[in-house]
Design an enzyme around this catalytic site. Structure first.
Site, mmCIF file in Angstrom:
data_model
loop_
_atom_site.group_PDB
_atom_site.id
_atom_site.type_symbol
_atom_site.label_atom_id
_atom_site.label_comp_id
_atom_site.label_asym_id
_atom_site.label_seq_id
_atom_site.Cartn_x
_atom_site.Cartn_y
_atom_site.Cartn_z
ATOM 1 N N HIS A 1 -58.120 -58.766 -23.501
ATOM 2 C CA HIS A 1 -59.309 -58.940 -22.651
ATOM 3 C C HIS A 1 -59.991 -60.280 -22.934
ATOM 4 O O HIS A 1 -60.851 -60.360 -23.800
ATOM 5 C CB HIS A 1 -60.281 -57.776 -22.893
ATOM 6 C CG HIS A 1 -61.441 -57.739 -21.952
ATOM 7 N ND1 HIS A 1 -62.192 -56.613 -21.739
ATOM 8 C CD2 HIS A 1 -62.007 -58.686 -21.171
ATOM 9 C CE1 HIS A 1 -63.156 -56.858 -20.879
ATOM 10 N NE2 HIS A 1 -63.065 -58.131 -20.516
ATOM 11 N N HIS B 1 -61.657 -63.977 -20.897
ATOM 12 C CA HIS B 1 -62.059 -64.642 -19.648
ATOM 13 C C HIS B 1 -61.935 -66.145 -19.836
ATOM 14 O O HIS B 1 -62.913 -66.817 -20.163
ATOM 15 C CB HIS B 1 -63.517 -64.321 -19.304
ATOM 16 C CG HIS B 1 -63.787 -62.877 -19.023
ATOM 17 N ND1 HIS B 1 -63.841 -62.366 -17.745
ATOM 18 C CD2 HIS B 1 -64.038 -61.829 -19.844
ATOM 19 C CE1 HIS B 1 -64.114 -61.066 -17.791
ATOM 20 N NE2 HIS B 1 -64.237 -60.717 -19.056
ATOM 21 N N PHE B 2 -60.715 -66.687 -19.674
ATOM 22 C CA PHE B 2 -60.583 -68.144 -19.673
ATOM 23 C C PHE B 2 -61.113 -68.637 -18.327
ATOM 24 O O PHE B 2 -61.348 -67.838 -17.417
ATOM 25 C CB PHE B 2 -59.126 -68.540 -19.925
ATOM 26 C CG PHE B 2 -58.640 -68.187 -21.321
ATOM 27 C CD1 PHE B 2 -59.536 -68.074 -22.389
ATOM 28 C CD2 PHE B 2 -57.290 -67.958 -21.565
ATOM 29 C CE1 PHE B 2 -59.091 -67.754 -23.672
ATOM 30 C CE2 PHE B 2 -56.841 -67.635 -22.848
ATOM 31 C CZ PHE B 2 -57.736 -67.529 -23.898
ATOM 32 N N ARG B 3 -61.306 -69.939 -18.179
ATOM 33 C CA ARG B 3 -62.036 -70.423 -17.007
ATOM 34 C C ARG B 3 -61.211 -71.263 -16.052
ATOM 35 O O ARG B 3 -61.754 -72.040 -15.280
ATOM 36 C CB ARG B 3 -63.261 -71.211 -17.476
ATOM 37 C CG ARG B 3 -64.299 -70.377 -18.203
ATOM 38 C CD ARG B 3 -64.808 -69.210 -17.360
ATOM 39 N NE ARG B 3 -66.036 -68.643 -17.917
ATOM 40 C CZ ARG B 3 -66.347 -67.348 -17.881
ATOM 41 N NH1 ARG B 3 -65.528 -66.468 -17.334
ATOM 42 N NH2 ARG B 3 -67.497 -66.931 -18.383
ATOM 43 N N ASN C 1 -62.168 -63.069 -12.914
ATOM 44 C CA ASN C 1 -63.404 -63.649 -12.367
ATOM 45 C C ASN C 1 -63.438 -65.157 -12.563
ATOM 46 O O ASN C 1 -64.096 -65.678 -13.448
ATOM 47 C CB ASN C 1 -64.644 -62.976 -12.974
ATOM 48 C CG ASN C 1 -64.677 -62.973 -14.484
ATOM 49 O OD1 ASN C 1 -63.644 -62.841 -15.143
ATOM 50 N ND2 ASN C 1 -65.853 -63.131 -15.060
ATOM 51 N N HIS D 1 -64.151 -52.460 -22.827
ATOM 52 C CA HIS D 1 -65.310 -52.544 -23.734
ATOM 53 C C HIS D 1 -66.290 -51.354 -23.719
ATOM 54 O O HIS D 1 -67.346 -51.402 -23.128
ATOM 55 C CB HIS D 1 -66.083 -53.850 -23.588
ATOM 56 C CG HIS D 1 -66.305 -54.377 -22.198
ATOM 57 N ND1 HIS D 1 -66.634 -53.596 -21.138
ATOM 58 C CD2 HIS D 1 -66.258 -55.640 -21.734
ATOM 59 C CE1 HIS D 1 -66.775 -54.366 -20.081
ATOM 60 N NE2 HIS D 1 -66.546 -55.589 -20.400
ATOM 61 N N ASP E 1 -63.309 -59.807 -25.143
ATOM 62 C CA ASP E 1 -64.092 -60.155 -23.953
ATOM 63 C C ASP E 1 -64.500 -61.628 -23.993
ATOM 64 O O ASP E 1 -65.543 -62.020 -23.452
ATOM 65 C CB ASP E 1 -65.326 -59.248 -23.836
ATOM 66 C CG ASP E 1 -65.880 -59.175 -22.413
ATOM 67 O OD1 ASP E 1 -65.168 -59.576 -21.469
ATOM 68 O OD2 ASP E 1 -67.030 -58.734 -22.253
HETATM 69 O O1 DOR Z 1 -70.714 -60.656 -20.658
HETATM 70 C C1 DOR Z 1 -69.774 -60.787 -19.879
HETATM 71 N N1 DOR Z 1 -69.239 -61.998 -19.610
HETATM 72 N N2 DOR Z 1 -69.271 -59.691 -19.302
HETATM 73 C C2 DOR Z 1 -68.356 -59.765 -18.335
HETATM 74 O O2 DOR Z 1 -68.012 -58.749 -17.775
HETATM 75 C C3 DOR Z 1 -67.819 -61.079 -17.888
HETATM 76 C C4 DOR Z 1 -67.994 -62.111 -18.922
HETATM 77 C C5 DOR Z 1 -67.831 -63.521 -18.395
HETATM 78 O O3 DOR Z 1 -66.834 -63.761 -17.697
HETATM 79 O O4 DOR Z 1 -68.664 -64.387 -18.656
HETATM 80 ZN ZN ZN Z 2 -64.749 -58.866 -19.715
#
Ligand code: DOR
Ligand code: ZN
Length: 349
Positions: free
Chosen positions: A62, A64-66, A96, A235, A306
């Protein structure tokens, strides 16, 4: 290149820790010798690991790379290098992005970028939207795709599916794993007026409360059971969810906990402010204790980060306008080893 002999290590193997040697040939483990005794070859680099543990590569399912959209904060190269530096050799990345990863073309682009830029193993989630069932279906079984992500409550970015008929439609008409961010959007919206004027950071966990998480978790489990669909709840943050899942989880359902929720509580939120702002929020000491207990008893299947690389600069605008999320992919293994040293867990767990 790719030839390595590690001598006298404490090898962390599936059934226990044993002293021994390990050989890597052409980049792959070719022999594991409990008790040692492997002789070095002229082509090999030799490392004496006396007194050190040798662990398998960690999987972080889990992050979140950008990339694409915000490569300045993190791209698939810097993200995967951070992972590798921290002992994480595989990651699963969330959808996302900008644009969101919600169809075959955006997924193929990520997979192709990763094949060139990533230094670790990887997989990607496709994001569910209100109307992309055929896109979700079109990537089923595709190499490099690990499942469907549904944000049942809004978080960073604009991915969101919370209406019951739309959720039913996804559970009824897709295969593979559905991973849900379980916070109840209706409850969030209903109570937002009560929190509109709150600027104290403690209000974050009061707004996004345990009830909000528990409602969505129960709803997702009911859908999984109704449609016999594999479900992964991302999470877990509350003791109540973990206890409820202990009684109601079956073999369709898995779940995870973040290093942050095993490490921080309300006092850290007061102390560290926006830096530990995330969704779902850091909660209370009692929750943290139950999460540890449910990790040990196997209710919680894995530890994740996360990882969300917000900059200190963007955090600095202050609550409630700071973005939610914390980095962690590079520090999760050292952190868990620190917890092990302090007796919270064991290296074999
Ligand atoms: O705190 C968070 N940040 N929760 C998420 O579900 C997404 C993540 C993000 O991509 O910044
Ligand atoms: Zn997440």
């Amino acid at each position: 290149e790719g030839h390595l002999l590690i001598k006298n290590a404490s090898l962390v193997l599936p059934n226990g820790i044993v002293e021994g040697d390990l050989r890597v040939s052409n980049g792959q483990i070719s022999s594991i010798a409990p008790g040692g005794g492997l002789d070095s070859d002229i082509r090999e680099k030799v490392i004496d690991a006396t007194g050190l543990h040798l662990l398998p590569g960690v999987i972080d399912p889990h992050v979140h790379f950008r990339e694409p959209g915000d490569n300045k904060k993190e791209d698939l190269e810097s993200g995967s290098r951070a992972a590798a530096a921290g002992g994480v050799t595989s990651f699963l990345d969330m959808p996302n992005n900008n644009p969101n990863t919600t169809n075959r073309a955006t997924l193929e682009r990520k997979i192709s970028l990763a094949s060139k830029k990533s230094v670790t193993h990887h997989g990607f989630f496709i994001g569910a939207t209100k109307n992309n069932i055929s896109d979700l279906q079109s990537v089923e079984g595709m190499d490099g795709v690990c499942g469907i992500k549904i944000f049942m409550g809004s978080s960073t970015g604009d991915l969101l599916v919370h209406e019951q008929d739309q959720l039913e439609n996804i559970f009824a008409n897709t295969n593979g794993i559905i991973a849900v961010h379980a916070e109840d959007e209706e409850r969030l919206q209903l109570r937002s007026k009560d929190f509109r004027n709150r600027t104290d950071i403690a209000s974050h966990a009061q707004h996004r409360d345990v009830e909000c998480a528990l409602m969505a978790t129960k709803r997702a489990v009911a859908l999984a059971k109704k449609y016999e669909h594999r479900l992964h709840i991302v999470h877990l943050t509350s003791g109540e969810e973990a206890d409820w899942l202990n009684k109601n989880k079956d073999n369709l359902i898995t779940t995870e906990v973040c290093t942050q929720h095993l490490t921080f509580d309300q006092d850290d939120v007061e102390r560290l402010g926006e830096r530990v702002l995330m969704n779902p929020p850091i909660r209370y000491t009692e929750d943290k204790d139950v999460l540890w207990q449910r990790l040990k008893d196997g209710t919680i299947d894995c530890v994740v980060t996360d990882h969300a690389p917000h900059t200190l600069n963007s955090k600095a605008v202050g609550f409630p306008n700071s973005p939610a999320g914390m980095p962690g992919v590079e520090t999760s293994l050292p952190l868990m080893l620190t917890h092990a040293m302090e007796g919270k867990c064991n290296i074999m767990d």
